[in-house]
Design a protein around this motif. Structure first.
Motif, PDB file in Angstrom:
ATOM      1  N   ASP A 162       0.593  -0.725  -0.197  1.00 46.59           N
ATOM      2  CA  ASP A 162       0.002   0.277   0.162  1.00 46.59           C
ATOM      3  C   ASP A 162       0.308   1.150  -0.066  1.00 46.59           C
ATOM      4  OD1 ASP A 162      -2.461  -1.462  -0.186  1.00 46.59           O
ATOM      5  OD2 ASP A 162      -2.791  -0.748   2.136  1.00 46.59           O
ATOM      6  N   VAL A 163       0.511   2.228  -0.942  1.00 42.71           N
ATOM      7  CA  VAL A 163       1.607   3.487  -0.862  1.00 42.71           C
ATOM      8  C   VAL A 163       0.621   4.288   0.738  1.00 42.71           C
ATOM      9  CG1 VAL A 163       1.798   5.524  -2.553  1.00 42.71           C
ATOM     10  CG2 VAL A 163       1.968   2.738  -3.493  1.00 42.71           C
ATOM     11  N   ILE A 164       1.246   5.025   1.086  1.00 49.51           N
ATOM     12  CA  ILE A 164       1.104   5.724   1.755  1.00 49.51           C
ATOM     13  C   ILE A 164       1.479   7.134   1.764  1.00 49.51           C
ATOM     14  CG2 ILE A 164       1.457   6.297   4.418  1.00 49.51           C
ATOM     15  CD1 ILE A 164       2.491   3.707   4.795  1.00 49.51           C
ATOM     16  N   LYS A 165       0.060   7.814   1.362  1.00 53.36           N
ATOM     17  CA  LYS A 165       0.352   9.278   0.734  1.00 53.36           C
ATOM     18  C   LYS A 165      -0.263  10.199   2.022  1.00 53.36           C
ATOM     19  CE  LYS A 165      -1.395  11.150  -2.585  1.00 53.36           C
ATOM     20  NZ  LYS A 165       0.265  11.044  -4.350  1.00 53.36           N
ATOM     21  N   ALA A 166      -0.661   9.832   2.862  1.00 49.36           N
ATOM     22  CA  ALA A 166      -0.377  11.169   4.363  1.00 49.36           C
ATOM     23  C   ALA A 166      -0.731  10.070   5.742  1.00 49.36           C
ATOM     24  CB  ALA A 166      -1.795  11.982   4.087  1.00 49.36           C
ATOM     25  N   ALA A 212       1.218   6.952  -7.657  1.00 51.86           N
ATOM     26  CA  ALA A 212       0.772   7.342  -6.281  1.00 51.86           C
ATOM     27  C   ALA A 212      -0.576   8.186  -6.414  1.00 51.86           C
ATOM     28  CB  ALA A 212       1.809   8.223  -5.576  1.00 51.86           C
ATOM     29  N   GLU A 213      -0.795   8.312  -7.990  1.00 53.46           N
ATOM     30  CA  GLU A 213      -1.887   9.127  -7.935  1.00 53.46           C
ATOM     31  C   GLU A 213      -3.233   8.303  -8.407  1.00 53.46           C
ATOM     32  OE1 GLU A 213      -0.432  11.640 -11.863  1.00 53.46           O
ATOM     33  OE2 GLU A 213       0.871  12.763 -10.424  1.00 53.46           O
ATOM     34  N   GLY A 214      -3.247   7.125  -8.152  1.00 54.54           N
ATOM     35  CA  GLY A 214      -4.628   6.581  -8.157  1.00 54.54           C
ATOM     36  C   GLY A 214      -5.492   6.419  -6.980  1.00 54.54           C
ATOM     37  N   ASP A 215      -6.628   6.567  -6.736  1.00 55.09           N
ATOM     38  CA  ASP A 215      -7.948   6.101  -5.411  1.00 55.09           C
ATOM     39  C   ASP A 215      -7.652   6.094  -4.734  1.00 55.09           C
ATOM     40  OD1 ASP A 215     -10.229   5.426  -7.974  1.00 55.09           O
ATOM     41  OD2 ASP A 215      -9.549   7.328  -8.223  1.00 55.09           O
ATOM     42  N   THR A 216      -7.474   6.724  -3.825  1.00 55.69           N
ATOM     43  CA  THR A 216      -6.713   7.103  -2.705  1.00 55.69           C
ATOM     44  C   THR A 216      -8.258   6.450  -1.269  1.00 55.69           C
ATOM     45  OG1 THR A 216      -7.165   9.290  -1.593  1.00 55.69           O
ATOM     46  CG2 THR A 216      -4.703   9.228  -2.521  1.00 55.69           C
ATOM     47  N   ARG A 217      -7.522   6.051  -0.568  1.00 55.23           N
ATOM     48  CA  ARG A 217      -9.040   5.894   0.627  1.00 55.23           C
ATOM     49  C   ARG A 217      -8.243   5.987   2.149  1.00 55.23           C
ATOM     50  NH1 ARG A 217      -8.571   0.329   2.873  1.00 55.23           N
ATOM     51  NH2 ARG A 217      -7.038  -0.713   2.173  1.00 55.23           N
ATOM     52  N   GLU A 218      -9.554   5.976   2.819  1.00 50.91           N
ATOM     53  CA  GLU A 218      -9.278   6.405   4.451  1.00 50.91           C
ATOM     54  C   GLU A 218      -9.061   4.941   5.001  1.00 50.91           C
ATOM     55  OE1 GLU A 218     -10.666   9.378   5.943  1.00 50.91           O
ATOM     56  OE2 GLU A 218      -9.542  10.979   4.565  1.00 50.91           O
TER      57      GLU A 218
END
Length: 366
Positions: A162-166, A212-218
């Motif tokens: 999983d890519v961690i964005k924030a 990293a620009e794919g759909d994100t989820r929280e």
């Protein structure tokens, strides 16, 4: 039996007993000796060490050698005898050292092997990054979940890859940011991770997009307390992943640790560059490398210089921090070249192939 004969027999038996004790006594030492060297430009066990698997990328003919070097060490579960240790202290081609310097904290053979394999894998990734950047190519990086601890709060919510964005809305730019943001919480509090799921990231990467620009989820994870100091944890190890513009496969079995990074990086550059880096010279070396091309020190440098000389090397690229030890006992006829970065190594190779070796930055004994 006369008293003289009895005394002689007793002395003989005592001597035999002492010799047996010397053979049987185990001491907390380990031995290092020169290991095999492998040309990163060539083959090992029938396979290319560096295989460029990219139809769109041209490769070039190489000459000479860029050999990575290794050290043989006694295994973590080996218990050295006293006589063997004493013999090793007098050998020119080996070094006997306290076992804890090689296997600290009582590591088992399995743990040491796993750690060496992980370091070797990481060194390959760093070598690819450093080499491709040296060639002027962009290598996108991203912070990912490298692993999830079994039974931890993150199990079942975050997945490796999983890519961690924030974290809690604060952008993550490097792996260290993750732990820093998580430990701002108290154990039992929730942490919100903004991630790109691994499957989405992989799909974007295959399409040639920034994953990293794919759909994100929280994802919300409730922290737990660490066993050692009660800080807040979620049970993941953050790491770095890369999108490589050129597919490079490094294949070298039965080798561990991070010390081949520099030589792998130079080998990749040589295969992807029209310039023949060595000009036909036999160059060996060692050193860790990071993604920015900085070269770091390694262990067992004296064993590696001897292995390189025995293999036929004329030059040995040496991390600056290892120079004093290497120069103190380096073999005759092997020029020890001081390097601190990928750029240093590239400059040194230019001087070697252009026969300007008088200007090489050489190691000096401390």
């Amino acid at each position: 039996m006369s008293r003289r004969h009895a005394t002689l027999l007793a002395s003989t038996l005592l001597l035999i007993g002492m010799l047996c004790a010397l053979v049987l006594v185990r001491v907390p030492y380990a031995e290092l000796s020169p290991g095999p060297t492998v040309n990163t430009l060539g083959e090992h066990a029938g396979d290319p060490v560096l295989n460029i698997e990219d139809e769109d990328q041209r490769t070039y003919r190489t000459t000479g050698h860029l050999n990575m070097t290794t050290v043989r060490v006694t295994s973590a579960d080996y218990r050295m005898g006293l006589v063997e240790a004493m013999y090793g202290w007098f050998k020119d081609d080996a070094a006997v050292v306290p076992r804890e310097t090689l296997y600290p904290d009582g590591k088992t053979a399995e743990q040491a092997e796993e750690e060496n394999a992980e370091e070797f894998s990481q060194s390959q990734e760093s070598a690819k990054v450093a080499a491709l950047k040296e060639l002027g190519l962009k290598v996108p990086t991203r912070t990912v979940v490298a692993s999830v601890v079994k039974g931890s709060p993150a199990q079942g919510t975050l997945k490796a890859g999983d890519v961690i964005k924030a974290v809690d809305g604060s952008p993550v730019r490097q792996p260290g940011d993750v732990a820093e943001l998580v430990t701002e919480h108290e154990p039992g509090e929730d942490v919100v991770f903004t991630v790109v799921p691994v499957k989405t990231a992989e799909a974007a990467e295959k399409a040639g997009d920034d994953p990293a620009e794919g759909d994100t989820r929280e994802v919300t994870v409730t922290t737990a307390a660490a066993d050692d100091d009660q800080r807040a944890i979620v049970g993941i190890q953050a790491g770095t992943a890369h999108t490589f513009p050129v597919a490079v496969d490094i294949k070298l079995a039965d080798v561990g640790g991070p010390s081949a990074g520099l030589m792998f990086a130079l080998g990749i550059v040589d295969k992807l560059s029209p310039t023949d880096l060595t000009g036909g010279a036999f160059v060996a070396g060692t050193g860790t490398i990071d993604g920015e091309g900085q070269v770091g020190p390694i262990g067992g440098v004296t064993m590696k210089t001897r292995a390189a000389k025995a293999a036929g090397a004329s030059y040995f690229l040496t991390p600056e921090a290892n120079c004093p030890a290497a120069a103190k006992s380096g073999p005759d006829g092997l020029t020890l070249v001081k390097v601190t970065s990928m750029d240093d190594a590239m400059d040194a190779l230019e001087q070697i192939r252009e026969d300007r070796t008088d200007d090489l930055p050489r190691c000096a004994a401390g």
